[in-house]
Design an enzyme around this catalytic site. Structure first.
Site, short mmCIF file in Angstrom:
data_model
loop_
_atom_site.label_atom_id
_atom_site.label_comp_id
_atom_site.label_asym_id
_atom_site.label_seq_id
_atom_site.Cartn_x
_atom_site.Cartn_y
_atom_site.Cartn_z
N SER A 290 0.79 -1.24 0.00
CA SER A 290 0.00 0.00 0.00
C SER A 290 0.82 1.28 0.00
O SER A 290 0.24 2.37 0.01
CB SER A 290 -0.95 0.00 1.20
OG SER A 290 -2.01 -0.88 0.98
N LYS B 254 -0.15 3.85 -2.53
CA LYS B 254 -1.17 4.89 -2.36
C LYS B 254 -0.56 6.28 -2.21
O LYS B 254 -1.28 7.28 -2.31
CB LYS B 254 -2.06 4.54 -1.18
CG LYS B 254 -2.89 3.27 -1.45
CD LYS B 254 -3.75 2.88 -0.26
CE LYS B 254 -4.62 1.67 -0.62
NZ LYS B 254 -4.26 0.44 0.06
N SER C 58 -5.82 3.15 4.64
CA SER C 58 -5.37 2.36 3.50
C SER C 58 -6.52 1.67 2.77
O SER C 58 -6.41 0.52 2.36
CB SER C 58 -4.33 1.31 3.95
OG SER C 58 -3.53 0.90 2.87
#
Length: 397
Positions: free
Chosen positions: A63, A66, A118
């Site tokens: 993640s 992101k 997330s």
């Protein structure tokens, strides 16, 4: 007997060489160890890589992806636009902020859910909103990576899920991206937030999102940025911290002790690479009627200031750029490597008022560990050579 005396004297000489400090890396920072497969420490303002471990090796980043999703959305989207949750985004596997099908939320609010919790559902909804489709957004991600010089990165989705084999980035690339993103005030505000409440159209209570990034509470001055985990990528983390106007960021990939390693790396950077202001905007330039167009600060280890040189190049008065107010450039070099170019402007030029750009060189510092090992290796080779030059008959004396 003379041979033994000669050998003892030779060993003493080599030992003194071994223990003597190196002139070119006087008081060099000590080595540091992490538990990560890959790691990078970067000075945010200058973009200088201060520490790197497999820095250019493409790896899974989970993640941490992101970070790219967020900065593109901030730059290209309208933060007040409503983002609608489609069938593709609804119920997306992995971490989620549990958005409802058809729900609409301000882009600005959804970015908090993306970065603090997330949310993969948020990542997909945002990607479709900004890029027209997930594929359209992925195209923007890869174009942005090229623009930032992320030569060891390729994105295939906006969330970081282990979908396919091509989704990769390197520690140094993620450090570059993070340093770039942290210069955006909206991004910085989001990733430094510990708790965010957002209106919930489906319930009587608000969404309440607690940031997963424990570094915000574990390290003094911590102000970002993103956690990550998948079964294949393992624990991934990007953190940042600021002290007295000096901001550093750390990236670790596949690190079972990421919280501890980040604390040590951040402290290492603040201790051994203080940020020094080399020139201030508006300073007079010797030999010129112009002034410095931009403040320039750079992290320097002890002894490195002696290796810094400055080259002033004045503009030709016959050029158009001169008539527009440019008076030349100042180049800063560290160990003869260019680290920054600063414009010189006429003191009355409007360019002086608008130029606040801080460019990244992403100049990787010469690894001190490698320099020290080179020195020790040289001394060891001398010792071995002398040993083998003394024959067995000489030893028998």
């Amino acid at each position: 007997m003379k041979i033994k005396v000669r050998f003892i004297l030779m060993c003493s000489m080599l030992l003194s060489l071994l223990l003597a400090p190196l002139a070119q890396v006087d008081a060099a920072p000590p080595g540091i160890h992490t538990n990560a497969v890959g790691a990078s420490l970067i000075d945010v303002e200058s973009g200088r890589i201060l520490y790197s471990q497999k820095g250019d090796t493409p790896m899974r980043i989970a993640s941490l992806t992101k970070i790219m999703t967020a900065i593109i959305s901030i730059e290209q989207g309208n933060l007040n636009d409503k983002v609608k949750v489609t069938k593709t985004a609804f119920g997306k596997e992995g971490s989620s902020i549990y958005l409802k099908l058809g729900e609409e939320m301000r882009l600005h609010d959804m970015l908090y859910g993306l970065m603090l919790r997330s949310g993969n559902d948020a990542a997909t909804a945002i990607a479709e909103h900004i890029g027209g489709s997930v594929d359209g957004f992925v195209y923007l991600m890869n174009e942005k990576a090229k623009m930032l010089g992320m030569d060891h990165s390729h994105f295939t989705n906006p969330s970081g899920l282990d979908e396919g084999e091509g989704h990769r980035s390197s520690p140094n690339d993620m450090a570059k991206l993070t340093a770039y993103a942290l210069k955006n005030n909206v991004f910085q505000d989001i990733v430094s937030t510990k708790l965010k409440k957002v209106p919930n159209p489906n319930e009587a209570w608000d969404y309440s999102w607690l940031n997963k990034n424990k570094m915000l509470s574990l390290f003094e001055g911590a102000d970002g940025v993103k956690t990550g985990y998948t079964k294949l990528a393992k624990r991934c983390l990007v953190s940042s911290a600021s002290r007295n106007g000096h901001q550093l960021a750390v990236v670790t990939l596949n690190d079972p002790d990421d919280w501890g390693d980040h604390g040590r790396l951040l402290q290492y950077g603040f201790t051994y690479f203080p940020l020094l202001t080399l020139v201030n905007k508006g300073d007079a330039v010797e030999g010129s009627t112009g002034v410095v167009g931009r403040t320039f600060s750079y992290p320097l280890a002890e002894g490195e200031a002696q290796l810094l040189t400055r080259k002033v190049t004045l503009a030709d008065p016959a050029t158009t750029s001169y008539r527009l107010g440019e008076r030349g450039t100042i180049q800063y070099l560290l160990k003869n490597n260019l680290i920054q170019t600063i414009p010189i402007y006429d003191k009355t030029s409007p360019l002086l008022q608008v130029d606040s750009q801080s460019t990244f060189s992403f100049q990787k510092s010469e690894p001190y560990q490698a320099t020290l090992l080179s020195h020790y290796g040289y001394v060891l080779r001398m010792l071995v050579r002398e040993l083998f030059m003394i024959s067995e008959s000489e030893w028998a004396d």
